[in-house]
Design an enzyme around this catalytic site. Structure first.
Site, mmCIF file in Angstrom:
data_model
loop_
_atom_site.group_PDB
_atom_site.id
_atom_site.type_symbol
_atom_site.label_atom_id
_atom_site.label_comp_id
_atom_site.label_asym_id
_atom_site.label_seq_id
_atom_site.Cartn_x
_atom_site.Cartn_y
_atom_site.Cartn_z
ATOM 1 N N SER A 101 71.307 109.256 74.352
ATOM 2 C CA SER A 101 70.935 110.871 75.131
ATOM 3 C C SER A 101 70.845 111.927 73.820
ATOM 4 C CB SER A 101 72.903 111.577 74.913
ATOM 5 O OG SER A 101 73.516 111.006 76.529
ATOM 6 N N HIS A 159 66.688 116.412 83.023
ATOM 7 C CA HIS A 159 67.732 116.555 82.728
ATOM 8 C C HIS A 159 68.514 115.154 82.656
ATOM 9 C CE1 HIS A 159 67.686 114.637 86.904
ATOM 10 N NE2 HIS A 159 69.142 113.975 86.964
#
Lengths: 476, 542
Positions: free
Chosen positions: A380, A399
């Protein structure tokens, strides 16, 4: 997609000049490789969005864009109510305000290592995840309405977290203008006992290690230190948001001819912002945003309980909370003039730059943290909003990774048990109620999140701050 | 000594495409000098070296002179006085004859950039004619760089080469290597188009060349021309990113139509058997690898049966499964179905049509596999084992289809999943679509009918009604934490009344994969297929 269909503005910006009924151009922010891999449907959907009444400047797609419902996932479009602008249920999506929050633990990865198994098991036992799971709270009618009006603030008032959390959530944890009476009884029925649950699909709670810092100054302000562990939570408005999306999509399809809107595609269903239906949807959608914020707040509380138990004395402080599927009224400068626009972000993250008045005081000079969730088992990223990004796509960034392969294909290619074992051998512990669910979410079924983040950084949508690697993943 | 990056890497960088391999040319060096610098010699015919660290290829600048037929008949000069320009001159196309020096400066003596901008494949010099493999390479490039065209003078030169019998000297391995690579590129039809325009297709693959101009029945083939159909089929396969065996099988499946006597056109009864013969002969001649050959033969033989799957008798289906070796090699069977689907979709207007046959065959295999062959074998005398297993499998397939060919299937969507119900009536199709939706979460057969829930909904048309029906079920599944495995739908105009039977979610028993958020208007269709079956489908968001 064939690159020849675009006018190349830069290495990471591809433009489609208006043709047919398009009112504005369409723009994709991505590198050539990502654009080439995108489904042709992204082109079709983005140019369709550009035909909608009252759209301002351009229809935008983020580097992780893929085939969605009417709007592409990873789509951004802004509308002016005074110019006949519309609000679209498909442009927000079913999982209203699905989003990510990241918490600072202050623990080093080495501290966690010996207790990793135990922590994974405890978190999995404590946080309801997967199909049919229910939370501990059961909301009666007045309490449901209070939650829909209050969002994370409602949760904090009931002892789930502290006022300090609220400052680190978009809208200070409470979306104004929510109208619980515009939310149907069916939607409320679906939500009755779902507060404080992760849901399923790509939703998760992860323990992640900060493995790389790109921007030491911003990282310091976000309290991100190399080798330390953070907790990230990815979930949304649960059944309530899904039901609102379903119901308003249908109403907007049926009402479109009456509003004088010719839809190129039924999924693009929308209503004028100034119509009764448009206003009702906004009221209900804002209630769903509060539902998502309350949900993440309660899940956070459960994670804090487990940490306090396993590592006495630790406190998880909220770094930030972002929402992906929203329509929000924001001031933006267009052609030198400030206009109040209804910005739809479908699978896109708000990315306010430094100085924005909506940011909490202690982050205002540096910019908004932009949290990019990877897929299960992959990295991430944390980015920060920039001055330049404000003018790019109405202050929006990507996103996540975006799927590269359908669930169908994924289950043919991978087996859940083998994946869990393989990830464990790489140091990533997976806990999930469903092995088939794990196979459907295989890391290989997603695009490379690093390429997406690189393109977002390169395009100036937001700037890279840190990279996170998963240690434990509780998957819904 | 100077080194340059040359060829594809320079071209791809200028095109903004990912650069896979970087080839280098070295000017002013000798083989001994290279070895002394630590380079590892690897070239058999040319002086080529691997860099000691990067392992990238470094070739000494060279000129080549033709000295015989075919691609091996060359004399090579690679002395230190060969210039970069001389080396670039022997290359095939101008866009491949550019170099970049160590500072990144571009050396483009033959107009490569100009042709890149104009999207043109143009030969660098007449030396192009010395190597017939280049015809295949140009054709393959056309499949990869889909917006480029071949310069008229290059086409003329290639035609002249074909007329001189140059392609007849190509070795089969090399032909297969290039064609296989071209098939894996973005738009393989363009490779065959280029080969056809210069006459090479008729020499290399007369079986494919013959298909152009052969008509097919317009009611099933709006494109009419068999050659056009086959090209659409391989392009569809490429767009889906399918494997080489599938693409090759797609290319081969209709070869038999090229030998139908014209008086029987546009019908092609029995073309499958002729296809099989021609495919075998072609594979033998070009030395096609066994995996590609076997799939191509299976698809050539049985694509007609696959299309008719819903009409075939259960026993015939089991025979088909056995012939395709589906029981032992299910992954091969998957490829067989994909190739048949390509055949179906490679026709104008068929891209989005339901193709229930493949879902049905997949389910038939599942049902037949579920037969306990061991138990059947133990229950009969040894001489009857084979037949008894066959009968049990046929019964399993028959049970799947009763009554009236109803079934459900899933179809792919990038992020989510498509559900499709098929049945003799609209109500039956709605029931099957609901089963397909349950199957997104769990195996419907594992859901007991313990509790009944009544559902009613109404919508302005059949399509909105389907979405409403599925969304009503999603609401009941979520609010009651139940799964449903049996449905009874009745329809009065656009009003639906239904009973759904199911039980509470049991995570250990059902292993629910994912929660369904909502049924969407994506890929939404409710219609009657050509075979008179109702099809009801849409994508569900998960």
């Amino acid at each position: 997609m064939d690159l020849a269909r675009f006018e190349q503005v830069s290495e990471v910006e591809w433009r489609i000049a208006p043709f047919g009924k398009m009112r504005v151009p369409a723009v994709i922010f991505a590198d050539a490789a990502l654009v080439r891999e995108m489904d042709d449907k992204v082109y079709e959907q983005l140019t369709n969005v550009a035909t909608l009444p009252g759209i301002v400047q351009a229809a935008y797609a983020m580097p992780d864009a893929h085939w969605g419902y009417g709007f592409p996932i990873g789509g951004v479009a802004a509308f002016d109510a005074d110019d006949g602008g519309v609000v679209s249920a498909g442009g927000v999506g079913f999982d209203i305000s699905c989003g990510v929050r990241t918490l600072h633990t202050g623990l080093a990865a080495d501290d966690i290592a010996p207790l990793k198994q135990r922590l994974a098991d405890r978190l999995f036992a404590r946080i309801p995840a997967g199909v049919g799971s229910t939370g501990e709270l059961r909301l009666d009618a007045p309490e449901m309405d209070a939650m829909l009006r209050g969002g994370a603030r409602w949760a904090v008032d009931r002892g789930y977290g502290s006022a300090a959390d609220l400052e680190r959530i978009e809208e200070h944890g409470c979306m104004a203008g929510a109208e619980p009476d515009k939310v149907s009884e069916h939607a409320k029925r679906r939500q009755r006992d779902e507060i404080g649950t992760l849901g399923s699909g790509n939703h998760y709670l992860e323990l992640q290690e900060v493995v790389e810092i790109y921007d030491p100054q911003a990282a310091d302000r976000f309290r991100l230190r190399q080798g330390e562990v953070v907790v990230s939570i990815h979930c949304g408005s649960r059944g309530l948001g899904h039901q609102i999306g379903t119901e308003f999509l249908k109403q907007m399809v049926i009402a479109a001819p009456g509003h004088g809107i010719a839809l190129p595609d039924r999924e693009l269903a929308c209503a004028p912002i100034k119509s009764a239906l448009g206003q009702a949807y906004l009221g209900a959608m804002r209630a769903a945003i509060n539902c998502a914020l309350a949900n993440r707040q309660v899940v956070t509380h459960l994670a804090r309980e487990v940490f306090a138990d396993v590592f006495p004395g630790t406190h998880l402080t909220l770094i930030y909370d972002v929402s992906h599927n929203t329509c929000k009224l924001e001031p933006h400068t267009v052609d030198g003039r400030t206009r109040r626009l209804y910005v739809h972000r479908k699978g896109a993250t708000r990315a306010f730059g430094p100085g924005h008045p909506a940011l909490p005081g202690d982050l205002r000079d540096i910019g908004q943290p932009v949290l990019i969730g990877g897929s299960m088992g992959t990295a991430s990223y944390i980015l920060v909003g920039t001055e330049a990004g404000m003018a790019r796509a109405f202050a929006s960034a990507c996103h996540g990774a975006g799927r590269a392969m359908s669930r169908h294909q994924a289950t043919r290619q991978w087996r859940g048990r083998a994946l869990v074992d393989e990830l464990a051998s790489q140091g990533v512990l997976i806990r999930s109620p469903s092995l088939r669910g794990v196979a459907e979410e295989a890391p290989g079924a997603y695009k490379d999140v690093s390429a997406v983040v690189e393109a977002a950084d390169h395009a100036g949508l937001a700037r890279k701050v840190a990279k996170l690697k998963p240690l434990v993943c509780i998957k819904g | 000594m100077k080194t340059y990056i040359v060829g594809g890497a320079v071209r791809d960088r200028l095109l903004g495409r990912p650069v896979a391999d970087r080839d280098h040319v070295v000017v002013g060096a000798t083989p001994d000098g290279m070895v002394a610098l630590g380079y590892q010699p690897v070239g058999k015919d040319f002086p080529v070296f691997l860099h000691p660290q990067t392992h990238e290829e470094y070739a000494l600048a060279r000129t080549e002179r033709k000295s015989g037929r075919g691609y091996k008949g060359f004399t090579v000069y690679a002395t230190p006085d060969v210039t970069l320009e001389e080396d670039l001159l022997r290359r095939d196309l101008t866009i491949n004859a550019m170099a970049e020096d160590e500072t990144g400066a571009l050396i483009d003596p033959y107009g490569g950039q100009r042709d890149l901008a104009a999207r043109i494949f143009r030969h660098v010099s007449e030396a192009f004619a010395e190597d017939p493999v280049r015809i295949l390479r140009v054709a393959r490039f056309a499949a990869r760089f889909t917006d480029f065209s071949v310069a008229p003078e290059t086409t003329a030169l290639m035609r002249q080469m074909v007329d001189n019998g140059e392609v007849d000297a190509l070795v089969p391995e090399r032909v297969w290597q290039e064609v296989a690579r071209g098939l894996m590129d973005a738009q393989p039809s363009r490779m065959f188009q280029v080969l056809r325009e210069c006459g090479a297709l008729a020499r290399l693959f007369p079986e494919i060349d013959r298909l152009f101009g052969v008509p097919q029945p317009p009611e099933h083939h709006p494109e009419i021309d068999t050659g056009v159909h086959v090209m659409m089929v391989i392009d569809w396969a490429a767009r889906q990113g399918l494997s080489l065996p599938v693409r090759f099988a797609a290319l081969m499946h209709d070869l038999g139509k090229g030998v139908t006597p014209p008086e029987r056109w546009p019908k092609h009864h029995g073309h499958e058997a002729k296809s099989v013969e021609l495919v075998r002969a072609l594979c033998e001649r070009v030395r096609v690898p066994a995996d590609c050959r076997d799939l191509a033969v299976a698809v050539a033989r049985d694509h007609g049966n696959a299309h008719r799957a819903l009409e075939l008798r259960p026993g015939t289906i089991v025979e088909l499964l056995e012939r395709v070796d589906a029981f032992r090699r299910p992954e091969r069977f998957e490829e067989f179905l994909l190739a048949c689907e390509c055949d179906f979709r490679g026709r104008p207007g068929y891209e989005d049509k339901p193709f229930p046959a493949s879902g049905h065959l997949r389910q038939a295999l599942g049902a037949a596999q579920a037969v306990d062959a061991g138990a059947v074998a133990r229950s009969v005398e040894p001489a009857r084992i084979r037949d008894a297993i066959f009968q049990a499998r046929a019964q399993a397939v028959a049970a799947l289809r009763a009554p009236g060919g109803m079934h459900w299937e899933h179809f792919p969507h990038q992020a989510d999943m498509g559900v499709r119900g098929i049945g003799p009536t609209l109500a039956a199709a709605f029931e099957q679509a609901a089963l397909a939706m349950t199957a997104v979460v769990t195996d419907p057969a594992q859901v007991a009918a313990a509790q009944a829930v009544e559902i009613a909904c109404e919508a302005p048309d059949d399509e909105l009604l389907l979405v409403d029906w599925l969304n009503a079920l999603i609401l009941e599944m979520a609010a009651r934490a139940m799964l449903f495995g049996r449905f009874d739908v009745s329809l009065m105009g656009h009003c639906l009344h239904a009973t759904a039977w199911g039980e509470a979610v049991d995570r250990a028993k059902h292993q629910p994969a994912v929660e369904i958020k909502g049924a969407t208007y994506t890929e939404l269709k409710v219609e009657r297929s050509e075979a008179g079956q109702w099809v009801a489908q849409c994508v569900v968001d998960v």
